[in-house]
Design a protein around this motif. Structure first.
Motif, PDB file in Angstrom:
ATOM      1  N   ILE A 209       0.844  -1.195   0.000  1.00 16.83           N
ATOM      2  CA  ILE A 209       0.000   0.000   0.000  1.00 16.83           C
ATOM      3  C   ILE A 209       0.883   1.250   0.000  1.00 16.83           C
ATOM      4  N   SER A 210       0.553   2.186  -0.859  1.00 20.64           N
ATOM      5  CA  SER A 210       1.337   3.426  -0.942  1.00 20.64           C
ATOM      6  C   SER A 210       0.967   4.376   0.195  1.00 20.64           C
ATOM      7  N   LYS A 211       1.855   5.295   0.436  1.00 25.64           N
ATOM      8  CA  LYS A 211       1.610   6.327   1.442  1.00 25.64           C
ATOM      9  C   LYS A 211       0.362   7.139   1.076  1.00 25.64           C
ATOM     10  N   LYS A 212       0.209   7.463  -0.212  1.00 28.46           N
ATOM     11  CA  LYS A 212      -0.956   8.236  -0.669  1.00 28.46           C
ATOM     12  C   LYS A 212      -2.256   7.474  -0.391  1.00 28.46           C
ATOM     13  N   ALA A 213      -2.309   6.188  -0.739  1.00 27.49           N
ATOM     14  CA  ALA A 213      -3.521   5.391  -0.518  1.00 27.49           C
ATOM     15  C   ALA A 213      -3.833   5.290   0.974  1.00 27.49           C
ATOM     16  N   TRP A 214      -2.806   5.134   1.812  1.00 27.67           N
ATOM     17  CA  TRP A 214      -3.028   5.032   3.252  1.00 27.67           C
ATOM     18  C   TRP A 214      -3.571   6.347   3.812  1.00 27.67           C
ATOM     19  N   GLN A 215      -3.017   7.466   3.376  1.00 31.44           N
ATOM     20  CA  GLN A 215      -3.504   8.766   3.843  1.00 31.44           C
ATOM     21  C   GLN A 215      -4.949   8.993   3.411  1.00 31.44           C
ATOM     22  N   GLU A 216      -5.289   8.569   2.205  1.00 27.01           N
ATOM     23  CA  GLU A 216      -6.669   8.693   1.744  1.00 27.01           C
ATOM     24  C   GLU A 216      -7.599   7.808   2.571  1.00 27.01           C
ATOM     25  N   TRP A 217      -7.130   6.588   2.899  1.00 24.71           N
ATOM     26  CA  TRP A 217      -7.943   5.713   3.743  1.00 24.71           C
ATOM     27  C   TRP A 217      -8.162   6.346   5.116  1.00 24.71           C
ATOM     28  N   MET A 218      -7.130   6.899   5.710  1.00 20.68           N
ATOM     29  CA  MET A 218      -7.257   7.499   7.036  1.00 20.68           C
ATOM     30  C   MET A 218      -8.294   8.628   7.014  1.00 20.68           C
ATOM     31  N   ALA A 219      -8.310   9.434   5.964  1.00 18.10           N
ATOM     32  CA  ALA A 219      -9.292  10.514   5.842  1.00 18.10           C
ATOM     33  C   ALA A 219     -10.694   9.941   5.680  1.00 18.10           C
ATOM     34  N   HIS A 220     -10.839   8.888   4.866  1.00 19.51           N
ATOM     35  CA  HIS A 220     -12.157   8.280   4.667  1.00 19.51           C
ATOM     36  C   HIS A 220     -12.645   7.607   5.948  1.00 19.51           C
ATOM     37  N   GLN A 221     -11.739   6.941   6.651  1.00 14.14           N
ATOM     38  CA  GLN A 221     -12.096   6.304   7.918  1.00 14.14           C
ATOM     39  C   GLN A 221     -12.593   7.339   8.931  1.00 14.14           C
ATOM     40  N   THR A 222     -11.914   8.467   9.012  1.00 11.32           N
ATOM     41  CA  THR A 222     -12.322   9.545   9.918  1.00 11.32           C
ATOM     42  C   THR A 222     -13.704  10.054   9.546  1.00 11.32           C
ATOM     43  N   LEU A 223     -13.955  10.203   8.256  1.00 12.11           N
ATOM     44  CA  LEU A 223     -15.264  10.637   7.778  1.00 12.11           C
ATOM     45  C   LEU A 223     -16.347   9.636   8.202  1.00 12.11           C
ATOM     46  N   LEU A 224     -16.091   8.341   8.002  1.00 12.79           N
ATOM     47  CA  LEU A 224     -17.068   7.321   8.398  1.00 12.79           C
ATOM     48  C   LEU A 224     -17.338   7.359   9.901  1.00 12.79           C
ATOM     49  N   ILE A 225     -16.287   7.442  10.694  1.00 13.91           N
ATOM     50  CA  ILE A 225     -16.435   7.461  12.154  1.00 13.91           C
ATOM     51  C   ILE A 225     -17.252   8.673  12.588  1.00 13.91           C
ATOM     52  N   ASN A 226     -16.926   9.825  12.061  1.00  9.07           N
ATOM     53  CA  ASN A 226     -17.608  11.051  12.472  1.00  9.07           C
ATOM     54  C   ASN A 226     -19.045  11.124  11.971  1.00  9.07           C
ATOM     55  N   GLU A 227     -19.249  10.890  10.701  1.00  7.26           N
ATOM     56  CA  GLU A 227     -20.574  11.064  10.115  1.00  7.26           C
ATOM     57  C   GLU A 227     -21.546   9.965  10.523  1.00  7.26           C
ATOM     58  N   LYS A 228     -21.042   8.749  10.730  1.00  6.34           N
ATOM     59  CA  LYS A 228     -21.907   7.651  11.153  1.00  6.34           C
ATOM     60  C   LYS A 228     -21.946   7.506  12.679  1.00  6.34           C
ATOM     61  N   ARG A 229     -21.199   8.376  13.352  1.00  2.51           N
ATOM     62  CA  ARG A 229     -21.126   8.374  14.819  1.00  2.51           C
ATOM     63  C   ARG A 229     -20.776   6.991  15.367  1.00  2.51           C
ATOM     64  N   LEU A 230     -19.699   6.427  14.825  1.00  5.12           N
ATOM     65  CA  LEU A 230     -19.272   5.093  15.223  1.00  5.12           C
ATOM     66  C   LEU A 230     -18.503   5.136  16.533  1.00  5.12           C
ATOM     67  N   ASN A 231     -18.691   4.121  17.348  1.00 10.14           N
ATOM     68  CA  ASN A 231     -17.954   3.966  18.603  1.00 10.14           C
ATOM     69  C   ASN A 231     -16.758   3.067  18.320  1.00 10.14           C
ATOM     70  N   VAL A 232     -15.568   3.648  18.283  1.00  9.39           N
ATOM     71  CA  VAL A 232     -14.380   2.880  17.925  1.00  9.39           C
ATOM     72  C   VAL A 232     -13.968   1.870  18.996  1.00  9.39           C
ATOM     73  N   MET A 233     -14.590   1.929  20.162  1.00  9.24           N
ATOM     74  CA  MET A 233     -14.311   0.946  21.208  1.00  9.24           C
ATOM     75  C   MET A 233     -15.153  -0.322  21.027  1.00  9.24           C
ATOM     76  N   ASP A 234     -16.157  -0.253  20.149  1.00  5.05           N
ATOM     77  CA  ASP A 234     -17.055  -1.384  19.900  1.00  5.05           C
ATOM     78  C   ASP A 234     -16.413  -2.351  18.908  1.00  5.05           C
ATOM     79  N   MET A 235     -16.434  -3.640  19.213  1.00  6.17           N
ATOM     80  CA  MET A 235     -15.809  -4.644  18.345  1.00  6.17           C
ATOM     81  C   MET A 235     -16.488  -4.683  16.970  1.00  6.17           C
ATOM     82  N   GLY A 236     -17.800  -4.495  16.917  1.00  2.97           N
ATOM     83  CA  GLY A 236     -18.497  -4.467  15.634  1.00  2.97           C
ATOM     84  C   GLY A 236     -18.002  -3.348  14.737  1.00  2.97           C
ATOM     85  N   THR A 237     -17.701  -2.210  15.334  1.00  2.00           N
ATOM     86  CA  THR A 237     -17.156  -1.080  14.574  1.00  2.00           C
ATOM     87  C   THR A 237     -15.785  -1.424  14.029  1.00  2.00           C
ATOM     88  N   LYS A 238     -14.965  -2.069  14.839  1.00  2.00           N
ATOM     89  CA  LYS A 238     -13.617  -2.446  14.385  1.00  2.00           C
ATOM     90  C   LYS A 238     -13.686  -3.408  13.205  1.00  2.00           C
TER      91      LYS A 238
END
Length: 92
Positions: free
Chosen positions: A34-63
């Motif tokens: 995985i390239s650095k660019k693809a990883w940075q894009e994933w991190m931004a998308h993951q943050t968007l999903l967590i914030n907009e879907k109000r995911l609890n990152v401590m929940d195993m289902g979320t992980k």
């Protein structure tokens, strides 16, 4: 000189990550494919999903959900989007 990898997402040689993002075999797979660019894009998308879907990152289902989304995203497959999210307008 930057470390180069053949990026699984972009299907071309690109700058690789500086270190594995996870321990173990999964981290080494990401580090080697995985390239650095693809990883940075994933991190931004993951943050968007967590914030907009109000995911609890401590929940195993979320992980589990985020891991599935990460694998799809980094393979270039279709991933979930945040419903109702409108990106900010770009300044011209």
């Amino acid at each position: 000189m930057a470390r180069m990898v053949f990026c699984r997402k972009y299907k071309t040689d690109m700058e690789g990550l500086d270190m594995p993002p996870y321990p173990g075999a999964k981290g080494m797979d990401l580090f080697n494919n995985i390239s650095k660019k693809a990883w940075q894009e994933w991190m931004a998308h993951q943050t968007l999903l967590i914030n907009e879907k109000r995911l609890n990152v401590m929940d195993m289902g979320t992980k589990v959900y985020l891991t599935e989304q990460m694998e799809k995203f980094l393979s270039g497959d279709k991933v979930d989007e945040a419903e109702g999210y409108v990106p900010p307008a770009k300044a011209e």
